[in-house]
Design a protein around this motif. Structure first.
Motif, PDB file in Angstrom:
ATOM      1  N   ASN A   1      15.888  29.085  21.432  1.00 38.25           N
ATOM      2  CA  ASN A   1      16.991  28.155  21.193  1.00 38.25           C
ATOM      3  C   ASN A   1      16.497  26.844  20.580  1.00 38.25           C
ATOM      4  O   ASN A   1      16.672  25.769  21.166  1.00 38.25           O
ATOM      5  CB  ASN A   1      17.753  27.860  22.494  1.00 38.25           C
ATOM      6  CG  ASN A   1      18.450  29.077  23.045  1.00 38.25           C
ATOM      7  OD1 ASN A   1      18.972  29.902  22.298  1.00 38.25           O
ATOM      8  ND2 ASN A   1      18.470  29.205  24.361  1.00 38.25           N
TER       9      ASN A   1
ATOM     10  N   SER B   1      15.367  31.621  14.797  1.00 42.17           N
ATOM     11  CA  SER B   1      15.817  32.415  15.937  1.00 42.17           C
ATOM     12  C   SER B   1      15.789  33.906  15.619  1.00 42.17           C
ATOM     13  O   SER B   1      15.432  34.731  16.469  1.00 42.17           O
ATOM     14  CB  SER B   1      17.231  31.979  16.346  1.00 42.17           C
ATOM     15  OG  SER B   1      17.231  30.635  16.791  1.00 42.17           O
ATOM     16  N   LYS B   2      16.168  34.285  14.402  1.00 40.30           N
ATOM     17  CA  LYS B   2      16.176  35.691  14.021  1.00 40.30           C
ATOM     18  C   LYS B   2      14.760  36.238  13.816  1.00 40.30           C
ATOM     19  O   LYS B   2      14.546  37.455  13.919  1.00 40.30           O
ATOM     20  CB  LYS B   2      16.988  35.873  12.733  1.00 40.30           C
ATOM     21  CG  LYS B   2      18.471  35.621  12.893  1.00 40.30           C
ATOM     22  CD  LYS B   2      19.099  36.602  13.870  1.00 40.30           C
ATOM     23  CE  LYS B   2      20.599  36.409  13.986  1.00 40.30           C
ATOM     24  NZ  LYS B   2      21.218  37.358  14.936  1.00 40.30           N
TER      25      LYS B   2
ATOM     26  N   ILE C   1       9.812  30.327  20.122  1.00 42.69           N
ATOM     27  CA  ILE C   1      11.077  30.077  19.435  1.00 42.69           C
ATOM     28  C   ILE C   1      12.190  30.467  20.398  1.00 42.69           C
ATOM     29  O   ILE C   1      12.582  31.631  20.491  1.00 42.69           O
ATOM     30  CB  ILE C   1      11.183  30.880  18.127  1.00 42.69           C
ATOM     31  CG1 ILE C   1      10.012  30.544  17.204  1.00 42.69           C
ATOM     32  CG2 ILE C   1      12.500  30.608  17.431  1.00 42.69           C
ATOM     33  CD1 ILE C   1       9.954  31.396  15.949  1.00 42.69           C
TER      34      ILE C   1
END
Length: 263
Positions: free
Chosen positions: A200, A172-173, A198
């Protein structure tokens, strides 16, 4: 036709002009009163249903055979075997990606590193999910002793959940840059024009066997309720399945298809 024309006019200019009455609502009420043109005749799908029954029966028998021969298989073997059938087990996915890199800039901010995710799944819209596969007998899901009259997750299950959630965090990052890198690296595994997203991402853990009820303190104790509570605790991020859960789901799908075929 008049009602439909008025409904279309309202849909186009409705934001600028507020009519005294809703043409769309009048048109919908008209459609509700009309005699339906959809017949009650079932679709001809017996051949398709029979093919589905054979597919799921094959998967059920194959997994059951693997479980009987489990002592001869390593964890890497189980990962390779499940990767071969995972798209049949979960039709929403269209691709399996192996050894997926993910950038980790949080474990040590001074020395960013690249982690390797064993397996990832891509669904029909390009969304990426993580799957963690453990050997059945080597990864128990619940401990054998009680803590205040409750069964608690084992170290193996807790470790698998934490590992999967950290992968989801790093993905997520990584964001847009990660999407572009993964799309370029695994383009050959994807349909033409599909990009990895990407958004969630979710995790799926397949490990262990469903615990059997046993006598503790002079009375029979069933693990199932405790296991379901633990699964729901992580359900927002990670779905936890035992190999017995897979077999049970396949049995239920087959029974449903057979009932639909007979009717």
């Amino acid at each position: 036709m008049d009602r439909y024309a008025l409904a279309r006019v309202e849909a186009v200019v409705g934001e600028a002009i507020q009519p005294m009455k809703s043409a769309r609502e009048a048109y919908e009420r008209y459609l509700d009163r009309r005699v339906s043109i959809v017949t009650d005749t079932p679709l001809e799908q017996k051949v398709l249903i029979e093919a589905e029954i054979q597919k799921y029966a094959y998967l059920r028998d194959l997994i059951a055979q693997w479980l009987r021969e489990e002592k001869d298989r390593s964890e890497a073997d189980w990962q390779r075997m499940v990767a071969k059938i995972i798209l049949l087990l979960f039709p929403k996915y269209i691709a399996v990606l192996e050894s997926v890199p993910v950038s980790d800039v949080y474990s040590d901010p001074l020395r960013p590193t690249t982690r390797q995710i064993d397996l990832c799944l891509v669904d029909a819209s390009g969304a990426l999910d993580v799957i963690e596969i453990k050997k059945p007998s080597a990864a128990a899901v619940l401990g054998r002793t009680l803590y205040r009259d409750n069964f608690v997750p084992t170290r193996e299950l807790t470790g698998a959940v934490i590992q999967t959630e950290k992968y989801l965090f790093h993905l997520s990052k990584w964001g847009r840059k990660g999407e572009q890198k993964l799309t370029e690296e695994f383009q050959a595994n994807l349909p033409v024009g599909l990009s990895i997203r990407i958004a969630n991402p979710k995790g799926l853990i397949i490990m262990g066997r469903s615990p059997q009820a046993r006598v503790i303190g002079g009375r029979e104790r069933n693990h199932q309720l405790d296991l379901e509570v633990i699964k729901r605790q992580y359900a927002n991020m990670v779905d936890i399945l035992t190999y017995d859960d897979l077999l049970s789901r396949l049995e239920n799908v087959i029974a449903s298809l057979q009932r639909r075929k007979s009717t």
